[in-house]
Write an enzyme that holds these catalytic residues in place. Structure first.
Site, mmCIF file in Angstrom:
data_model
loop_
_atom_site.group_PDB
_atom_site.id
_atom_site.type_symbol
_atom_site.label_atom_id
_atom_site.label_comp_id
_atom_site.label_asym_id
_atom_site.label_seq_id
_atom_site.Cartn_x
_atom_site.Cartn_y
_atom_site.Cartn_z
ATOM 1 N N TRP A 241 0.810 -1.215 0.000
ATOM 2 C CA TRP A 241 0.000 0.000 0.000
ATOM 3 C C TRP A 241 0.848 1.273 0.000
ATOM 4 O O TRP A 241 0.338 2.338 0.291
ATOM 5 C CB TRP A 241 -0.923 0.005 1.225
ATOM 6 N N CYS A 277 -7.104 -4.349 -1.589
ATOM 7 C CA CYS A 277 -8.319 -5.048 -1.144
ATOM 8 C C CYS A 277 -9.190 -5.557 -2.282
ATOM 9 O O CYS A 277 -9.680 -6.681 -2.252
ATOM 10 C CB CYS A 277 -9.121 -4.166 -0.188
ATOM 11 N N HIS A 335 -13.450 -0.198 1.365
ATOM 12 C CA HIS A 335 -12.782 -1.486 1.546
ATOM 13 C C HIS A 335 -13.656 -2.556 0.917
ATOM 14 O O HIS A 335 -14.880 -2.567 1.111
ATOM 15 C CB HIS A 335 -12.550 -1.775 3.026
ATOM 16 N N ASP A 358 -13.084 -11.963 4.069
ATOM 17 C CA ASP A 358 -12.155 -10.890 3.721
ATOM 18 C C ASP A 358 -10.738 -11.452 3.607
ATOM 19 O O ASP A 358 -10.080 -11.708 4.613
ATOM 20 C CB ASP A 358 -12.204 -9.780 4.775
ATOM 21 N N TYR A 514 -6.441 5.121 -0.680
ATOM 22 C CA TYR A 514 -7.808 4.684 -0.378
ATOM 23 C C TYR A 514 -7.922 4.070 1.009
ATOM 24 O O TYR A 514 -9.013 4.024 1.585
ATOM 25 C CB TYR A 514 -8.294 3.703 -1.452
#
Length: 687
Positions: A241, A277, A335, A358, A514
């Protein structure tokens, strides 16, 4: 005494069976069937025909490296007069001379995976054994007794058979979608998904136990959630990220799951760099659909990442009202995770249906980076102690946000807001490229009696918003917030009291990823003395210049704007933040010629450079399930000047007919992750 029955040839009827089991898009070179539904095979004997009462035919099915009957990975069953629903069974369909056609049925709770099929033929206690080959057994959402049964045919088509979709990104104030090629029926994908199961640590520790649990979608989905990330195992994707992707592929550049899964297998189960994600969720969606579990990708806007389980996200501000770096607890602009449809026999009644999964590695669950399956109903009802991970998902959609601002005496003033997170939970609509808001599946209406009851059960003390009286601040955005342009944002301040108020306004903008990680400042104002007359409104503009944000805008194209109002007399603090999406240009996709299966087709791709500087290193990447063999990349030889078109033509041969989605990604040195798509109806090859 009858002579021994000799099997000459046999036919697993792959084309017929795969069509009836809705797996024909995987091809008809091998048998791929769904559990709880009969399939047909034909046996051709030499010398004489099968005689009922004289010949005994017994079938063996085995899966896994160490098949055991007590583990459900091995079964023996005779040819009988009728099929049974709850166990492996076989029965004669018809007999013509030396040919015998029969049905074989698996139980609706059979273990999924690769099977070996063997037949023993015995006459007067003499016999022979014949290997009939292999087949693959999948979950079956069309079988009412299967734990993944889904009643709606439209939903079964969307969540199991459809190979393309839309994934929602942006912010709660600007929701947009990107196209994605799930490609679960593309070449090699099913084999890769089965290999994924055989690579998971639970299988490596105890093969028998792992294979014996492959009848459960709860177990399989939890394994997939862990294996799509590589934090604990030889998983598929490496998450990153920090905007440093030069030694891999930017998460923004992926168009679909096929290339990712094929790379993982090709390079010996080494993690593919890089994912975020929506990439994790999209790849998990491909794997689960491939195995037969109805699955979709959902997006939660203003998603809370609660690291300590207290249902509060703490954000630290300096004395000038600016967010400080280093907060581990973040509010993600959005997300993405998955929902899969299944029953939950491991829980009390009422929790069947959609389960949140997830695969993005955020926090550990039972010592492993995975999350779910979490009953969505349990999140809505505040049943935080149920498995798996209900409390974490509950926080993602319900946590409070506390801002702690540094004061002159080095103390911190705390201001807490509820109702900021868990907005516009969104997924693709069934059968069309439109969004569906499913927030009501996760939450009761705000301030309702049901919500109060849920929060009381969850021991979550909601802070209700203050009355309309007092100071208020809102952020409004202008039109035309396009990449390459300057634009304005506005702080709208209201004094809803009958006395004059004297305040300080701290108004600033910073680029942001994000997931909430802050970048450099790209605009600010600090007005020390803002006098507000009783019941007055004041609008303060802030100009955001491309020369300020252009070089520090990440591929997420997000700018966080925050306005903090502090009254001098009472030290009362009111703040508002908003994530602004800076819009990229559209990619125009034009199909040249008549789209026909197995015939050459050309797509013309065009993007206009919106920036005041040239674009270098421009390339288009094209992908589409049933359209292209993997990902096609077309590079431009020369720079594209301001206002000029980047244009290429891409040739491909559609392999399948029907509605297909051509997915396009554009990358350059200054403009990255631009997406576009075109639905293409491919006519069948004329006979």
């Amino acid at each position: 005494m009858a002579e021994d029955l000799q099997l000459e040839t046999w036919d697993l009827e792959c084309e017929r069976n795969n069509r009836e089991h809705r797996t024909s898009e995987n091809g008809n070179e091998r048998l791929i069937v769904r559990r709880g539904q009969p399939f047909t095979i034909t046996l051709h004997f030499s010398g004489r025909e099968y005689q009922e009462g004289v010949d005994q035919l017994t079938f063996h099915v085995e899966t896994g490296p160490c098949p055991i009957e007590t583990s459900g990975t091995r079964s023996l069953f005779p040819l009988s007069c009728s099929l049974e629903e709850a166990v492996w069974s076989s029965a004669v369909e018809c007999q013509e001379g030396t040919s015998l056609t029969l049905s074989i049925s698996s139980p609706p709770d059979a273990r999924i995976g690769r099977y070996r099929l063997t037949m023993d033929a015995a006459t007067d206690h003499q016999g022979s054994s014949f290997s009939l080959g292999e087949f693959v057994l999948l979950f079956n959402p069309w079988c009412p007794a299967d734990s993944v049964f889904l009643e709606s045919e439209e939903q079964r088509v969307e969540y199991v058979l459809t190979q393309h979709g839309q994934i929602y990104q942006g912010s709660k104030d600007y929701i947009y979608s990107i196209p994605w090629n799930f490609g679960q029926f593309e070449d090699e994908i099913l084999d890769i998904c089965l290999q994924l199961l055989d690579t998971n640590p639970k299988f490596l520790r105890n093969q028998d136990k792992d294979c014996s649990r492959r009848n459960s979608p709860v177990y399989i989905s939890r394994v997939v959630s862990a294996m799509v990330n590589c934090n604990d195992d030889q998983g598929i994707l490496f998450g990153r990220w920090d905007n440093q992707y030069d030694d891999g592929v930017s998460p923004m550049a992926w168009n679909g799951s096929v290339d990712i899964l094929q790379r993982w297998q090709k390079y010996g189960c080494q993690p593919v760099r890089y994912g975020q994600c929506w990439v994790f969720a999209a790849v998990a969606c491909t794997v689960l659909r491939s195995l037969g579990i109805p699955t979709r990708v959902v997006t939660n806007y203003n998603s809370a990442h609660d690291t300590n389980g207290n249902l509060v996200i703490e954000q630290y501000l300096d004395e000038n009202g600016k967010l400080q770096q280093g907060n581990r607890e973040l509010i993600w602009n959005y997300h993405c995770w998955n929902e899969s449809w299944m029953t939950r026999p491991d829980l009390a009644g009422g929790y069947d249906g959609w389960q949140a999964l997830d695969p993005t590695p955020q926090e550990k669950s039972e010592g492993v980076y995975c999350c779910g399956p979490t009953p969505v109903r349990a999140v809505k009802e505040g049943d935080l102690k149920l498995k798996y991970d209900v409390k974490f998902v509950f926080a993602e959609v319900n946590a409070d946000v506390a801002y702690l601002m540094l004061q002159s005496d080095m103390s911190r003033k705390r201001t807490t807001y509820s109702s900021l997170v868990g907005k516009h939970i969104t997924t693709k609509s069934v059968g069309r490229d439109a969004k569906e808001d499913i927030t009501h599946n996760y939450k009761y209406p705000e301030d309702s009696e049901e919500e109060r009851s849920v929060f009381e059960k969850a021991k979550h003390q909601k802070v209700y918003p203050p009355s309309e009286e007092g100071l208020k601040v809102k952020i409004k955005a202008s039109e035309g917030m396009n990449n390459g342009c300057d634009f304005d944002v506005f702080a709208v301040i209201n004094n809803n009291t009958d006395t004059e108020r004297r305040c300080r306004l701290m108004f600033g903008a910073r680029t942001v990823t994000y997931n909430g990680t802050l970048g450099p400042e790209c605009g600010s104002k600090d007005l020390l003395n803002v006098n507000l007359e009783p019941y007055a409104e004041r609008v303060v503009p802030l100009r955001i210049l491309y020369e300020k944000y252009g070089d520090c805008l990440t591929q997420d194209n997000m700018i966080k704007v925050m306005a903090l109002l502090k009254e001098h007399e009472t030290n009362e603090i009111v703040l508002e933040s908003r994530n602004i999406y800076v819009k990229n240009p559209d990619i125009k996709v034009r199909i040249l010629g008549e789209p026909v299966q197995k015939r050459r087709l050309v797509a013309e791709l065009t993007l206009k450079n919106p920036l005041p500087t040239p674009l270098n290193g421009c390339l288009f990447a094209v992908e589409g399930a049933g359209l292209t063999e993997g990902q096609k990349i077309q590079e431009l030889d020369s720079p594209v000047g301001p206002g000029e078109d980047a244009k290429v033509r891409v040739e491909f041969v559609p392999r399948q007919s029907g509605l297909r989605k051509l997915v396009v990604d554009f990358e350059s040195d200054k403009l990255k992750g631009v997406k576009g798509y075109r639905n293409v109806i491919i006519a069948p090859l004329p006979k």
